[in-house]
Design a protein around this motif. Sequence first.
Motif, PDB file in Angstrom:
ATOM      1  N   ILE A   1       0.844  -1.210   0.000  1.00 60.46           N
ATOM      2  CA  ILE A   1       0.000   0.000   0.000  1.00 60.46           C
ATOM      3  C   ILE A   1       0.873   1.251   0.000  1.00 60.46           C
ATOM      4  CG2 ILE A   1      -1.746   1.326   1.256  1.00 60.46           C
ATOM      5  CD1 ILE A   1      -2.859  -1.317   2.308  1.00 60.46           C
ATOM      6  N   GLU A   2       1.839   1.299   0.906  1.00 61.64           N
ATOM      7  CA  GLU A   2       2.791   2.429   0.877  1.00 61.64           C
ATOM      8  C   GLU A   2       4.133   2.037   0.293  1.00 61.64           C
ATOM      9  OE1 GLU A   2       1.512   1.385   3.870  1.00 61.64           O
ATOM     10  OE2 GLU A   2      -0.027   2.903   4.280  1.00 61.64           O
ATOM     11  N   GLY A   3       4.416   0.729   0.274  1.00 64.23           N
ATOM     12  CA  GLY A   3       5.769   0.288  -0.020  1.00 64.23           C
ATOM     13  C   GLY A   3       6.068   0.045  -1.480  1.00 64.23           C
ATOM     14  N   SER A   4       5.047   0.073  -2.314  1.00 60.80           N
ATOM     15  CA  SER A   4       5.254  -0.134  -3.742  1.00 60.80           C
ATOM     16  C   SER A   4       4.497   0.938  -4.510  1.00 60.80           C
ATOM     17  CB  SER A   4       4.746  -1.515  -4.157  1.00 60.80           C
ATOM     18  OG  SER A   4       4.793  -1.650  -5.565  1.00 60.80           O
ATOM     19  N   ARG A   5       4.915   1.152  -5.736  1.00 61.51           N
ATOM     20  CA  ARG A   5       4.258   2.174  -6.555  1.00 61.51           C
ATOM     21  C   ARG A   5       2.790   1.797  -6.791  1.00 61.51           C
ATOM     22  NH1 ARG A   5       6.163   5.691  -5.356  1.00 61.51           N
ATOM     23  NH2 ARG A   5       8.214   5.842  -6.280  1.00 61.51           N
ATOM     24  N   THR A   6       2.510   0.496  -6.890  1.00 61.08           N
ATOM     25  CA  THR A   6       1.129   0.040  -7.053  1.00 61.08           C
ATOM     26  C   THR A   6       0.805  -0.929  -5.918  1.00 61.08           C
ATOM     27  OG1 THR A   6       1.382   0.218  -9.456  1.00 61.08           O
ATOM     28  CG2 THR A   6      -0.521  -1.017  -8.654  1.00 61.08           C
ATOM     29  N   SER A   7      -0.266  -0.675  -5.204  1.00 56.65           N
ATOM     30  CA  SER A   7      -0.657  -1.569  -4.106  1.00 56.65           C
ATOM     31  C   SER A   7      -1.280  -2.829  -4.683  1.00 56.65           C
ATOM     32  CB  SER A   7      -1.654  -0.875  -3.183  1.00 56.65           C
ATOM     33  OG  SER A   7      -2.973  -0.996  -3.701  1.00 56.65           O
ATOM     34  N   GLN A   8      -1.256  -3.907  -3.897  1.00 58.30           N
ATOM     35  CA  GLN A   8      -1.873  -5.143  -4.374  1.00 58.30           C
ATOM     36  C   GLN A   8      -3.382  -4.979  -4.566  1.00 58.30           C
ATOM     37  OE1 GLN A   8      -1.894  -8.503  -1.769  1.00 58.30           O
ATOM     38  NE2 GLN A   8      -2.450  -7.346   0.053  1.00 58.30           N
ATOM     39  N   PHE A   9      -3.982  -4.037  -3.850  1.00 55.82           N
ATOM     40  CA  PHE A   9      -5.428  -3.844  -3.979  1.00 55.82           C
ATOM     41  C   PHE A   9      -5.752  -3.158  -5.306  1.00 55.82           C
ATOM     42  CE2 PHE A   9      -4.383  -4.201   0.481  1.00 55.82           C
ATOM     43  CZ  PHE A   9      -5.235  -5.223   0.849  1.00 55.82           C
ATOM     44  N   GLU A  10      -4.981  -2.111  -5.631  1.00 54.93           N
ATOM     45  CA  GLU A  10      -5.140  -1.493  -6.946  1.00 54.93           C
ATOM     46  C   GLU A  10      -4.837  -2.510  -8.040  1.00 54.93           C
ATOM     47  OE1 GLU A  10      -2.930   2.150  -7.677  1.00 54.93           O
ATOM     48  OE2 GLU A  10      -3.119   1.883  -9.844  1.00 54.93           O
ATOM     49  N   GLN A  11      -3.757  -3.250  -7.866  1.00 53.81           N
ATOM     50  CA  GLN A  11      -3.346  -4.208  -8.898  1.00 53.81           C
ATOM     51  C   GLN A  11      -4.407  -5.289  -9.098  1.00 53.81           C
ATOM     52  OE1 GLN A  11      -1.118  -3.614 -11.082  1.00 53.81           O
ATOM     53  NE2 GLN A  11       0.779  -4.646 -10.558  1.00 53.81           N
ATOM     54  N   HIS A  12      -4.996  -5.753  -7.998  1.00 51.23           N
ATOM     55  CA  HIS A  12      -6.031  -6.784  -8.116  1.00 51.23           C
ATOM     56  C   HIS A  12      -7.205  -6.246  -8.945  1.00 51.23           C
ATOM     57  CE1 HIS A  12      -8.085 -10.492  -7.039  1.00 51.23           C
ATOM     58  NE2 HIS A  12      -9.158  -9.792  -6.752  1.00 51.23           N
ATOM     59  N   LEU A  13      -7.615  -5.005  -8.651  1.00 53.85           N
ATOM     60  CA  LEU A  13      -8.714  -4.418  -9.423  1.00 53.85           C
ATOM     61  C   LEU A  13      -8.320  -4.243 -10.876  1.00 53.85           C
ATOM     62  CD1 LEU A  13     -10.108  -1.745  -6.929  1.00 53.85           C
ATOM     63  CD2 LEU A  13     -11.109  -3.962  -7.530  1.00 53.85           C
ATOM     64  N   ARG A  14      -7.109  -3.712 -11.112  1.00 53.01           N
ATOM     65  CA  ARG A  14      -6.659  -3.541 -12.503  1.00 53.01           C
ATOM     66  C   ARG A  14      -6.660  -4.881 -13.209  1.00 53.01           C
ATOM     67  NH1 ARG A  14      -2.199   1.348 -12.265  1.00 53.01           N
ATOM     68  NH2 ARG A  14      -1.567   0.520 -14.292  1.00 53.01           N
ATOM     69  N   ALA A  15      -6.199  -5.924 -12.515  1.00 50.93           N
ATOM     70  CA  ALA A  15      -6.106  -7.244 -13.145  1.00 50.93           C
ATOM     71  C   ALA A  15      -7.490  -7.798 -13.467  1.00 50.93           C
ATOM     72  CB  ALA A  15      -5.333  -8.202 -12.245  1.00 50.93           C
ATOM     73  N   VAL A  16      -8.394  -7.803 -12.501  1.00 50.53           N
ATOM     74  CA  VAL A  16      -9.698  -8.436 -12.766  1.00 50.53           C
ATOM     75  C   VAL A  16     -10.519  -7.597 -13.748  1.00 50.53           C
ATOM     76  CG1 VAL A  16      -9.688  -9.681 -10.567  1.00 50.53           C
ATOM     77  CG2 VAL A  16     -10.904  -7.478 -10.731  1.00 50.53           C
ATOM     78  N   LEU A  17     -10.223  -6.289 -13.832  1.00 42.59           N
ATOM     79  CA  LEU A  17     -10.882  -5.433 -14.833  1.00 42.59           C
ATOM     80  C   LEU A  17     -10.183  -5.507 -16.187  1.00 42.59           C
ATOM     81  CD1 LEU A  17     -11.439  -2.350 -12.502  1.00 42.59           C
ATOM     82  CD2 LEU A  17     -13.288  -3.608 -13.643  1.00 42.59           C
ATOM     83  N   ASP A  18      -9.106  -6.270 -16.246  1.00 37.72           N
ATOM     84  CA  ASP A  18      -8.304  -6.440 -17.468  1.00 37.72           C
ATOM     85  C   ASP A  18      -7.693  -5.126 -17.954  1.00 37.72           C
ATOM     86  OD1 ASP A  18      -7.024  -8.112 -19.199  1.00 37.72           O
ATOM     87  OD2 ASP A  18      -8.738  -8.521 -20.484  1.00 37.72           O
ATOM     88  N   TYR A  19      -7.349  -4.251 -17.012  1.00 43.07           N
ATOM     89  CA  TYR A  19      -6.512  -3.093 -17.324  1.00 43.07           C
ATOM     90  C   TYR A  19      -5.045  -3.527 -17.377  1.00 43.07           C
ATOM     91  CZ  TYR A  19     -10.092   0.445 -16.088  1.00 43.07           C
ATOM     92  OH  TYR A  19     -11.195   1.244 -16.029  1.00 43.07           O
TER      93      TYR A  19
END
Lengths: 363, 363
Positions: free
Chosen positions: A256-274
Amino acid sequence: MTHQAAIALGQSLRVLAVAETDGAALVAADVHIGDHTDLDALRTFAKDCDVVTFDHEHVPGDHIRALAADGVNVQPSAEALRFAQDKHAMREKLTELGAPVPRWAPVASLADIEAFGTPCVLKAATGGYDGKGVWIIDTPAEAADVLASGVRLIAEEKVDLARELAAVVARSPYGQVAAWPVVETVQDGGICVEVIAPAPGLAEAKATEAQELAIRLAGELGVTGVLAVELFETRDGRLLVNELAMRPHNSGHWTIEGSRTSQFEQHLRAVLDYPLGATELAAPVVVMANVLGGEPGGMRLDERLHHLYAADPAVKVHLYGKAVRPGRKIGHVTALGADLAETRARAARAATWLRDGHGSIGS
Amino acid sequence: MTHQAAIALGQSLRVLAVAETDGAALVAADVHIGDHTDLDALRTFAKDCDVVTFDHEHVPGDHIRALAADGVNVQPSAEALRFAQDKHAMREKLTELGAPVPRWAPVASLADIEAFGTPCVLKAATGGYDGKGVWIIDTPAEAADVLASGVRLIAEEKVDLARELAAVVARSPYGQVAAWPVVETVQDGGICVEVIAPAPGLAEAKATEAQELAIRLAGELGVTGVLAVELFETRDGRLLVNELAMRPHNSGHWTIEGSRTSQFEQHLRAVLDYPLGATELAAPVVVMANVLGGEPGGMRLDERLHHLYAADPAVKVHLYGKAVRPGRKIGHVTALGADLAETRARAARAATWLRDGHGSIGS
């Protein structure tokens, strides 16, 4: 935490929760109260959703298949999720794929366990978490009770463990995969208490091996969204797959703070096929420590926060809105820094202080 | 964005919104629909809140005083907020405090404007934003229409402007103040389009002067929560206060990813009287660019996001769930980097692409 990410992306998150007091139900705008094992509740919930995904593994595979048959876009699919729901199915599939796993066998009787050999580790094929559903036995006789309970079991060798690691990646339906740096996960009594990014002292070749394994599994298993591959690092330097999780996972909270993209954002991007986001570290060392519920009494959580913030203005706190029960994960803290020992100490101090509300928090 | 911060802190955010389609109402769990100029609506809303705060300046001061008289903990107070609501009161107070401001005077007639001298800038004392309520006039005659409208006005000298800066700080009721690095804000047609942190080429002494001014004003005016001090930097190197905002402000949006503590978290910590968070930069250069609504037609926003994410996996996007109208702020993007020109270009490219949905987004 997924809702926080959904807000930034302009997505409307609908939550299916068992109770109004569930953490996600407390903060989301669109909440359905219903049971995730009730197909009617799932169907009503899924109506008009662009995509349906999960933050746990407890939705029955048949229900997920029924939703998919209705035309619902479910990510990950029941076929992939099965390998995070059923340890027997997971071990079988990983063995078939030639992925490194501990020696294992399905067991259903004392004779099976004798044949497998003891000491060994018995694991419930389904339903285990945080050390529950795991039994370390030294003799077959110790398995009597769990065998009698009728729970479906596998046996695994007791691994000569140096430490545990996790390789967390995300994969989109399009097939893009992004990997975060490999982390060390520190367990206490079967519960993850600390995650250190990147895993201290892990040789680059080993880290790459772990990432490549996770990337390969994500593809071979058809995972979409976040895949956390929990790994054993043995004393003789091998990496063995312990468990799989197909959702944002405790071993990725540091992002969440430790990476440029959080796993939560990434999960949404992934399941939305972004297209997926950058996974670089935001600091040389990032340490996440889980906040467990402490014994009743003492300062209010609110007051504990006051003292913590006064002592460490840079530590980041995440509270989940859960009722406090001793040993229950009620939140986590994240510290970023340049020095490993100091950053670990800051995170541990913050988590311990929030749990206990007494002792030393001053510098 | 405040809700995102509230979730992490385990706080329950209640939102008063004029319509269910307001951005905050779309994402928060506890939403009251009502008008912020309706005292009854405010009273019902404020019942049982630990603290009431604001994300705009349009709640009438008398209503805030009435709430405070009811025993509601309102932060900031009506007395402080007045200086963000009324430019005449603000100019008068800053003059009294000896803070540097452009030459100014209240004006109500052609004679007043002639006495003040032209060219000058006329500003509505209340209600202006994003360039609205501001008129640059070269001769007194040009003021006829706005004078006839009866709007309460002040006149200000046309400053010989090098650029605009903002010093954003937060102050708690306890009196602690924390300052972020001073930023440059770039305007286009009266609308802020870009914020650069830290302000490029600003001498350390000047930056400190701006921060000390903001810290002093926060204390002297009794501000709690975030205070954004918008500044003119003149060609002869002076800093003059332009405007004050007492809430999370567009000039602080970059802090979400660009600072250890976001202005939204800091505002909550401040109004809750928690110790404040660290304000260090998370990268050498952080650039925020506002996403304005574009002309109708073209790709769906969703598709624009796809292309943007493919072109720049590291840019962070925040969409506000607002209906798109040409020129309306519908979101923002943030880029972190090491090189000023490259980071500005990335942010500008992302914002322009999301607005227009055509042109070049490839590298």
